[in-house]
Scaffold this active site. Structure first.
Site, PDB file in Angstrom:
ATOM      1  N   ASP A   1      -2.392   6.689   3.017  1.00  0.00           N
ATOM      2  CA  ASP A   1      -1.858   7.777   2.186  1.00  0.00           C
ATOM      3  C   ASP A   1      -0.607   7.361   1.421  1.00  0.00           C
ATOM      4  O   ASP A   1      -0.037   8.149   0.669  1.00  0.00           O
ATOM      5  CB  ASP A   1      -1.554   9.004   3.054  1.00  0.00           C
ATOM      6  CG  ASP A   1      -0.553   8.695   4.169  1.00  0.00           C
ATOM      7  OD1 ASP A   1      -0.038   7.547   4.221  1.00  0.00           O
ATOM      8  OD2 ASP A   1      -0.281   9.589   4.988  1.00  0.00           O
TER       9      ASP A   1
ATOM     10  N   ASP B   1       0.957 -11.955   5.982  1.00  0.00           N
ATOM     11  CA  ASP B   1       1.502 -11.025   4.985  1.00  0.00           C
ATOM     12  C   ASP B   1       2.814 -10.424   5.465  1.00  0.00           C
ATOM     13  O   ASP B   1       3.501  -9.748   4.694  1.00  0.00           O
ATOM     14  CB  ASP B   1       0.489  -9.919   4.663  1.00  0.00           C
ATOM     15  CG  ASP B   1       0.002  -9.195   5.906  1.00  0.00           C
ATOM     16  OD1 ASP B   1      -0.505  -9.872   6.816  1.00  0.00           O
ATOM     17  OD2 ASP B   1       0.153  -7.969   5.984  1.00  0.00           O
TER      18      ASP B   1
ATOM     19  N   GLY C   1       0.805  -1.212   0.000  1.00  0.00           N
ATOM     20  CA  GLY C   1       0.000   0.000   0.000  1.00  0.00           C
ATOM     21  C   GLY C   1       0.835   1.258   0.000  1.00  0.00           C
ATOM     22  O   GLY C   1       0.325   2.361  -0.192  1.00  0.00           O
ATOM     23  N   ARG C   2       2.101   1.095   0.273  1.00  0.00           N
ATOM     24  CA  ARG C   2       2.960   2.293   0.305  1.00  0.00           C
ATOM     25  C   ARG C   2       4.404   1.962  -0.021  1.00  0.00           C
ATOM     26  O   ARG C   2       5.318   2.668   0.381  1.00  0.00           O
ATOM     27  CB  ARG C   2       2.894   2.938   1.673  1.00  0.00           C
ATOM     28  CG  ARG C   2       3.213   1.965   2.790  1.00  0.00           C
ATOM     29  CD  ARG C   2       3.423   2.721   4.029  1.00  0.00           C
ATOM     30  NE  ARG C   2       3.501   1.800   5.157  1.00  0.00           N
ATOM     31  CZ  ARG C   2       3.924   2.174   6.334  1.00  0.00           C
ATOM     32  NH1 ARG C   2       4.297   3.409   6.540  1.00  0.00           N
ATOM     33  NH2 ARG C   2       3.972   1.313   7.316  1.00  0.00           N
TER      34      ARG C   2
HETATM   35  P1  AMP Z   1       1.490  -3.701   8.043  1.00  0.00           P
HETATM   36  O1  AMP Z   1       0.609  -4.065   9.195  1.00  0.00           O
HETATM   37  O2  AMP Z   1       2.420  -2.579   8.295  1.00  0.00           O
HETATM   38  O3  AMP Z   1       2.190  -4.892   7.493  1.00  0.00           O
HETATM   39  O4  AMP Z   1       0.534  -3.162   6.893  1.00  0.00           O
HETATM   40  C1  AMP Z   1      -0.584  -3.863   6.443  1.00  0.00           C
HETATM   41  C2  AMP Z   1      -1.029  -3.317   5.133  1.00  0.00           C
HETATM   42  O5  AMP Z   1      -1.367  -1.937   5.211  1.00  0.00           O
HETATM   43  C3  AMP Z   1      -0.009  -3.438   4.013  1.00  0.00           C
HETATM   44  O6  AMP Z   1      -0.690  -3.817   2.851  1.00  0.00           O
HETATM   45  C4  AMP Z   1       0.549  -2.038   3.909  1.00  0.00           C
HETATM   46  O7  AMP Z   1       1.037  -1.775   2.623  1.00  0.00           O
HETATM   47  C5  AMP Z   1      -0.665  -1.197   4.238  1.00  0.00           C
HETATM   48  N1  AMP Z   1      -0.319   0.133   4.771  1.00  0.00           N
HETATM   49  C6  AMP Z   1       0.218   0.406   5.967  1.00  0.00           C
HETATM   50  N2  AMP Z   1       0.380   1.738   6.119  1.00  0.00           N
HETATM   51  C7  AMP Z   1      -0.047   2.329   4.986  1.00  0.00           C
HETATM   52  C8  AMP Z   1      -0.130   3.679   4.510  1.00  0.00           C
HETATM   53  N3  AMP Z   1       0.267   4.717   5.255  1.00  0.00           N
HETATM   54  N4  AMP Z   1      -0.618   3.871   3.276  1.00  0.00           N
HETATM   55  C9  AMP Z   1      -1.042   2.854   2.517  1.00  0.00           C
HETATM   56  N5  AMP Z   1      -0.988   1.571   2.901  1.00  0.00           N
HETATM   57  C10 AMP Z   1      -0.499   1.293   4.112  1.00  0.00           C
HETATM   58 MG    MG Z   2       3.167  -5.645   6.129  1.00  0.00          MG
END
Ligand code: AMP
Ligand code: MG
Length: 491
Positions: A125, A252, A92-93
């Site tokens: 974002d 993931d 997502g980023r």
């Molecule tokens: P995480 O728990 O950090 O592994 O994130 C879970 C999901 O949320 C992943 O698909 C990330 O890419 C997405 N994600 C986390 N923070 C953001 C952000 N600020 N903008 C877009 N996607 C995000």
């Molecule tokens: Mg992740």
């Protein structure tokens, strides 16, 4: 050589079918400024660190300029988050720029994290704040120095833009380097869609990258699964041995390459307690320290299930094969755990019954709320022959329980020579870990514009097993008022 040619890309993931990713460029930022560059890693990757510090190089690390040969994309994946199935996550980023093969022939992903929104951003974002970026930098580099398989941090660049979390924060982009960014959730993504063609492509890709020997095996996909299981068993044992708590062991966030990935609310334990949880979002303690091996196995069960269609044309046989592979995990983990923990006690010829000595030592630490890292390090200084356990005793009070345990430990190590054993123990029991209170202090300063504490901490953590004169405060557990009890995802 022009700066834009600094990376010699060879992008195999980008050649996979289009449904593996979304192609898109990073979103440019207002005012890139280099915060940190990992010159050691740049060297290891065969990159010219100097060029990366020039404005053109910094522009590439910020996503403002595409290096020649990049095939930027956001990877698609799914995952179980805290046990709940989410059919589509994806980067997502983060934008994968491409892969480089280092001078030793190792292929590595170069990814920009915080590089702008992607089709997988959902409500996010696409950006990252400086705190979490530098946190991942410090902790992942500390892990690497500790000898724990991990993604690495090549650079951190300030964006000159604000990101809005609970309050406006300075933004940053992290350049993450990984053996690959392929996750258990990548397999789940295709399995859930019953896209078995893609699943096969993905499995072949992972075999080529991480398990080349599996290609020659009679059952390549089973061999691939065995490879992932073995790597996770080794990894989890190492986490347990350094007191690391990942905090978000969603499928993931589990790499099939066996590297620690996705540093969010992770933390190192100070005083030992098996049930320790730091993450503010882990209400039920699902990802507590002691649960980590079991969760790894749970995640591997998800991978096994995703691989079933590839394992055998006959469904029952495929399930049996998957189960057989999965059932190898506990024994592999336990033997790696035993070996790691025994070495931390100075035992080089570990045997099954050493688990009792290890378990009782950990119970002692729990009962006395002793600092995990300090206790092991001080145990190294204790003589096997003389009763000289004073510095250690300071952590436990003057109880009989420590004395009784030390008697057993001495008898187990009878005949070993103190100097040699201490050196061996010092080589596996770190003096310095990224303690939460030190990390928080460094990040607060960085957020306010002062990078000196971050740089100083990073330098100490580069040599975690060597006592560094004048740097005692980095080895000292937090005072009561310094203790960090909770960490936040802080995305
Ligand atoms: P995480 O728990 O950090 O592994 O994130 C879970 C999901 O949320 C992943 O698909 C990330 O890419 C997405 N994600 C986390 N923070 C953001 C952000 N600020 N903008 C877009 N996607 C995000
Ligand atoms: Mg992740």
């Amino acid at each position: 050589m022009a700066a834009s040619e600094i990376f010699r890309f060879d992008n195999t993931y980008a050649r996979l079918p289009g449904r593996f990713f979304a192609r898109l460029d990073p979103t440019a930022v207002a005012a890139p400024r280099l915060l940190a560059l990992n010159t050691g890693l740049a060297d290891e990757l065969g990159l010219d660190a100097n060029q990366l510090t020039h404005p053109d190089g910094v522009a590439m690390l910020a996503g403002n300029r595409l290096p020649t040969g990049a095939s930027p994309l956001a990877m698609a994946y799914a995952g179980h988050q805290f046990g709940n199935w989410v059919p589509q996550l994806g980067d997502g980023r983060a934008i994968l720029l491409g892969e480089v093969v280092d001078p030793r022939g190792r292929r590595r992903d170069i990814q920009l994290k915080g590089a702008g929104p992607t089709p997988f951003s959902r409500m996010g974002d696409g950006r990252a704040a400086i705190g979490p970026v530098l946190r991942e930098f410090i902790v992942s580099e500390a892990m690497a120095a500790l000898g724990v398989p991990t993604t690495r941090a090549l650079a951190a660049v300030a964006t000159g833009e604000e990101v809005f979390r609970e309050r406006p924060l300075p933004g940053a982009v992290l350049t993450r380097v990984a053996s690959s960014h392929i996750r258990v959730g990548t397999f789940q993504f295709f399995a859930a869609r019953q896209d078995f063609d893609a699943l096969g492509h993905l499995a072949d890709h992972v075999i080529a990258r991480h398990d080349p020997a599996a290609a020659d095996s009679a059952a390549p996909y089973r061999a691939l699964f065995d490879g992932v299981v073995a790597r996770q068993a080794t990894l989890l044992a190492k986490w347990m041995a350094v007191g690391f708590i990942h905090g978000v062991m969603n499928t993931d966030n589990m790499s099939v390459a066996g590297e620690t990935i996705d540093y969010g609310p992770c933390a190192f334990m100070d005083h030992f307690h098996p049930e320790t949880v730091f993450s503010s979002i882990d209400q039920g303690g699902r990802y507590a320290y002691i649960n980590q091996p079991g969760i790894a196995q749970w995640n591997l069960a998800c991978l096994a299930q995703a691989l079933v269609p590839l394992l055998d044309g006959d469904q029952d046989r495929a399930v049996a094969t998957a189960k057989e592979g999965l059932d190898r995990f506990p024994a592999l983990f336990e033997s790696a755990y035993l070996e790691n923990m025994a070495a931390k006690l100075g035992i080089t010829d570990s045997r099954q019954d050493d688990l009792a000595l290890i378990g009782d030592w950990l119970r002692l630490l729990t009962d006395h709320q002793a600092d995990f890292t300090t206790a092991f390090r001080r145990l190294g200084q204790v003589s096997v022959t003389a009763d000289d356990s004073e510095p250690l005793r300071a952590l436990f009070g003057d109880g009989d329980d420590l004395r009784a345990w030390l008697a057993r430990w001495r008898s187990r190590l009878a005949g070993t020579e103190d100097t040699t054993r201490q050196a061996a123990m010092d080589a596996v029991n770190p003096c310095y870990i990224p303690r939460n209170h030190l990390v928080e202090t460094a990040l607060d300063a960085a957020e306010a514009g002062d990078l000196a504490p971050f740089e100083a901490l990073l330098e100490v953590l580069r040599q975690p097993y060597t006592e560094q004169p004048g740097r005692g405060r980095y080895a000292t557990p937090p005072a009561e008022e310094e203790v960090v009890r909770q960490t936040f995802c802080g995305t």
